[in-house]
Design a protein around this motif. Structure first.
Motif, mmCIF file in Angstrom:
data_model
loop_
_atom_site.group_PDB
_atom_site.id
_atom_site.type_symbol
_atom_site.label_atom_id
_atom_site.label_comp_id
_atom_site.label_asym_id
_atom_site.label_seq_id
_atom_site.Cartn_x
_atom_site.Cartn_y
_atom_site.Cartn_z
ATOM 1 N N GLY A 7 0.831 -1.282 0.144
ATOM 2 C CA GLY A 7 -0.006 -0.132 -0.031
ATOM 3 C C GLY A 7 0.958 1.206 -0.108
ATOM 4 O O GLY A 7 0.573 2.216 -0.522
ATOM 5 N N GLU A 8 1.997 1.242 0.705
ATOM 6 C CA GLU A 8 2.651 2.347 1.005
ATOM 7 C C GLU A 8 3.673 2.488 -0.607
ATOM 8 O O GLU A 8 3.671 3.731 -0.998
ATOM 9 C CB GLU A 8 3.873 2.451 1.989
ATOM 10 C CG GLU A 8 3.213 2.429 3.396
ATOM 11 C CD GLU A 8 4.182 2.032 4.586
ATOM 12 O OE1 GLU A 8 3.928 2.577 5.515
ATOM 13 O OE2 GLU A 8 5.093 1.024 4.292
ATOM 14 N N VAL A 9 4.042 1.561 -1.121
ATOM 15 C CA VAL A 9 4.641 1.747 -2.477
ATOM 16 C C VAL A 9 3.671 2.194 -3.701
ATOM 17 O O VAL A 9 4.036 3.031 -4.232
ATOM 18 C CB VAL A 9 5.199 0.185 -2.806
ATOM 19 C CG1 VAL A 9 5.689 0.491 -4.388
ATOM 20 C CG2 VAL A 9 6.208 -0.452 -2.140
ATOM 21 N N ILE A 10 2.500 1.813 -3.500
ATOM 22 C CA ILE A 10 1.215 2.257 -4.485
ATOM 23 C C ILE A 10 1.227 3.759 -4.156
ATOM 24 O O ILE A 10 1.405 4.568 -5.159
ATOM 25 C CB ILE A 10 0.124 1.947 -4.439
ATOM 26 C CG1 ILE A 10 0.312 0.173 -4.609
ATOM 27 C CG2 ILE A 10 -0.846 2.293 -5.083
ATOM 28 C CD1 ILE A 10 -0.951 -0.556 -4.431
ATOM 29 N N ALA A 11 1.016 4.326 -2.900
ATOM 30 C CA ALA A 11 0.650 5.787 -2.456
ATOM 31 C C ALA A 11 1.959 6.645 -2.714
ATOM 32 O O ALA A 11 1.760 7.837 -3.249
ATOM 33 C CB ALA A 11 0.275 5.730 -0.947
ATOM 34 N N LYS A 12 3.245 6.001 -2.282
ATOM 35 C CA LYS A 12 4.456 6.954 -2.540
ATOM 36 C C LYS A 12 4.720 6.948 -4.234
ATOM 37 O O LYS A 12 4.998 8.014 -4.497
ATOM 38 C CB LYS A 12 5.498 6.344 -1.986
ATOM 39 C CG LYS A 12 5.483 6.270 -0.433
ATOM 40 C CD LYS A 12 6.565 6.130 0.391
ATOM 41 C CE LYS A 12 6.369 6.124 1.815
ATOM 42 N NZ LYS A 12 6.323 7.658 2.152
ATOM 43 N N THR A 13 4.475 5.970 -5.245
ATOM 44 C CA THR A 13 4.601 6.166 -6.426
ATOM 45 C C THR A 13 3.463 7.143 -7.209
ATOM 46 O O THR A 13 3.832 7.733 -8.033
ATOM 47 C CB THR A 13 4.355 4.678 -7.033
ATOM 48 O OG1 THR A 13 5.450 3.859 -6.430
ATOM 49 C CG2 THR A 13 4.427 4.726 -8.568
ATOM 50 N N LEU A 14 2.278 7.075 -6.517
ATOM 51 C CA LEU A 14 1.253 8.105 -7.080
ATOM 52 C C LEU A 14 1.808 9.420 -6.839
ATOM 53 O O LEU A 14 1.811 10.627 -7.584
ATOM 54 C CB LEU A 14 0.097 7.956 -6.280
ATOM 55 C CG LEU A 14 -0.698 6.528 -6.852
ATOM 56 C CD1 LEU A 14 -2.097 6.437 -5.917
ATOM 57 C CD2 LEU A 14 -1.080 6.462 -8.198
ATOM 58 N N THR A 15 2.357 9.861 -5.679
ATOM 59 C CA THR A 15 2.813 11.030 -5.306
ATOM 60 C C THR A 15 4.139 11.509 -6.185
ATOM 61 O O THR A 15 4.151 12.703 -6.666
ATOM 62 C CB THR A 15 3.212 11.150 -3.764
ATOM 63 O OG1 THR A 15 2.309 10.801 -2.957
ATOM 64 C CG2 THR A 15 3.850 12.567 -3.337
#
Length: 541
Positions: A7-15
């Motif tokens: 979940g953190e990888v996805i969120a940080k990649t979006l940012t």
């Protein structure tokens, strides 16, 4: 390397890729991803009252801004509820990213009836998108996200999907830090193909340029080509505004139809050529077609006399360069085209009350404002007579023509363009598909002005049943709420306007409020004039 959950990888990649807004509804399968979003600095989460609303808002956000529109829903019913909007994004070439879940990884494919289980969840997602894949472990997240952004943004932009099993979102591992992901560069225009197009263009006496959504980033090149050739430019839905439609060389479709019998070359730029091949369905004898399009499959679907696979701006500029030694200055034809436009505008005054109301909306809407149509009598008419002055300002659902997309999409447009006026036009039937999102507009301060034309019917269905099926009405008439009172129950300003003059006053007041507003325009059932003679004109004798 950093230890991160999926979940953190996805969120940080979006940012890292410039995404600062996600639409959606939280749910159990997605909790670990939802929490990662909540902890991501600068991330805005807009929660809706229906998954369809979240996906349409992502669509409106992307279509009006050019930036990815991202939404998240639970698997199964959540994904399916958002499916209509994914179809819209696919049909209208819009970069939307759906992030969803799945059941626990060890249960996938066993058919045990788990919460939100589908027989083939990933297959369903793939069937609605350009590309989709599953993240099975946090170490795969970076690669899957990389491919998602590449697929979404490269070539013909379309939606993509990412899913992860319930248990994988919270699973952690050492992974590379998320980075910005670049699209694949467009192919360089082939010189031989450009020269073949240039030969046909140079020899044409009466060319017409047809632009679609693929030409949004080629406005200057299209305008330069039109002036070089003194050729008219037209568009159906997607390409409206590529050539400002108050320019002397711009022809709205009914005016372009009057030019069509004398046309000897159709120049398609970033367009499926739907107007000519599906709407008009009649071709002048001997006419030839050339095309510039980023999607190679377009040349299989509709083979031109000459064509090039290229980005619209690069391809059109290459064509202009190739024409410099082939084309001499041409006589100004602006007066000729103005006469065609004036005659078409006069003919369109027969489509009442739609044309009269649309004229008022165009007068009041600022030049840089956004107009979001809907599958309705007013929406169909707008494609024929509503002038647009820049790309993206006219927001449509493309060939899906799906009832109910308009108001929800308009909310996404406003989120992406908070300082611009956004007007949504809907029929009573379509508006009721997403009326619950009035609550979302209030909660998140999304100040769209929604005009609801209430003719107490699915108007097109009713007309067809009357004229084609001997007046055997089935499911065509509607009993509606009081839309003004309904809006007020949500805390939204409601106004009734029964004439074009009243609409003018109401619309000016609504835009000045800078708040969500619903304007109801009553229309007598069955009184709408048919716009279809202009959409599907009869072949000339």
């Amino acid at each position: 390397m950093t230890k991160l959950t999926t979940g953190e990888v996805i969120a940080k990649t979006l940012t890292a890729n410039g995404v600062d807004t996600v639409f959606g509804i939280p749910g159990a399968h997605m909790y670990d991803f939802n929490d990662a979003l909540a902890r991501e600095d600068g991330m805005r989460f807009i929660h809706t009252r229906h998954e369809q609303g979240a996906a349409y808002m992502a669509y409106g956000y992307a279509r009006s801004s050019g930036k990815p529109g991202v939404y998240t829903v639970v698997p199964g019913p959540g994904l399916l509820n958002s499916g209509a909007a994914l179809c819209t994004a696919y049909g209208a070439n819009t970069p939307v990213m759906c992030i969803t879940g799945n059941i626990m990884s060890h249960l996938i494919g066993q058919g045990r009836g788990q919460l939100h289980e589908l027989p083939d969840h990933l297959g369903t997602l793939k069937g609605l998108t350009k590309w989709a894949d599953r993240i099975n472990h946090p170490t795969q997240a970076g690669a899957v996200l990389h491919e998602a952004f590449v697929q979404m943004n490269s070539g013909r932009q379309r939606p993509v999907g990412i899913e992860a099993p319930w248990d994988v979102f919270g699973m952690a591992a050492e992974v590379a830090d998320p980075t910005k992901l670049d699209a694949i560069p467009a192919p360089t225009p082939d010189p031989d193909a450009i020269n073949a197009i240039a030969d046909l263009v140079a020899s044409a006496k009466n060319p017409m340029i047809m632009v679609g959504g693929g030409a949004w980033e080629a406005t200057q090149q299209v305008q330069d080509l039109a002036r070089l050739l003194q050729a008219p430019v037209t568009a159906h839905r997607q390409g409206k505004g590529v050539m400002p439609e108050d320019d002397d060389l711009a022809l709205l479709p009914p005016a372009a139809w009057k030019f069509w019998p004398d046309c000897d070359l159709l120049i398609g730029i970033g367009s499926r050529l739907e107007l000519q091949h599906f709407r008009w369905r009649w071709f002048p004898e001997g006419i030839k077609t050339v095309r510039i399009d980023i999607d190679p499959t377009e040349f299989v679907r509709l083979t031109p006399d000459a064509g090039v696979v290229a980005d619209a701006a690069q391809g059109t500029q290459a064509l202009i360069d190739a024409l410099k030694d082939r084309v001499t200055p041409r006589q100004d034809r602006a007066a000729e085209y103005r006469a065609l436009s004036d005659a078409a505008a006069d003919a369109l005054t027969s489509v009442q009350p739609q044309e009269g109301y649309l004229k008022v909306i165009r007068d009041v809407l600022p030049r840089d404002g956004f107009f979001v149509e809907e599958v309705s009598q007013v929406g169909f008419t707008a494609r024929m007579c509503f002038p647009v002055y820049a790309p993206r300002q006219y927001v449509t659902c493309g060939y899906q023509d799906n009832l109910g997309f308009g108001f929800n999409t308009a909310l996404g447009v406003k989120v992406a363009n908070p300082d611009k006026a956004v007007i949504s036009v809907s029929g009573d039937g379509g508006f009721m598909f997403g009326v619950q999102e009035l609550a979302t507009a209030v909660q998140h301060g999304i100040n769209v002005v929604a005009i609801v034309f209430n003719n107490s019917a699915y108007g097109n269905v009713r007309r067809d049943q009357q004229t084609v099926y001997e007046n055997r009405l089935l499911g065509a008439d509607l009993e509606n709420p009081d839309f003004v009172a309904l809006a007020q129950s949500f805390g939204v300003k409601g106004i009734k306007a029964s004439t074009p003059d009243q609409l003018r006053t109401a619309l000016k007041d609504a835009l000045a409020l800078d708040a969500p507003v619903v304007i109801e325009v009553p229309v007598e059932r069955g009184s709408d004039a048919s716009p279809w003679p202009f959409v599907h004109p009869a072949a000339p004798e």
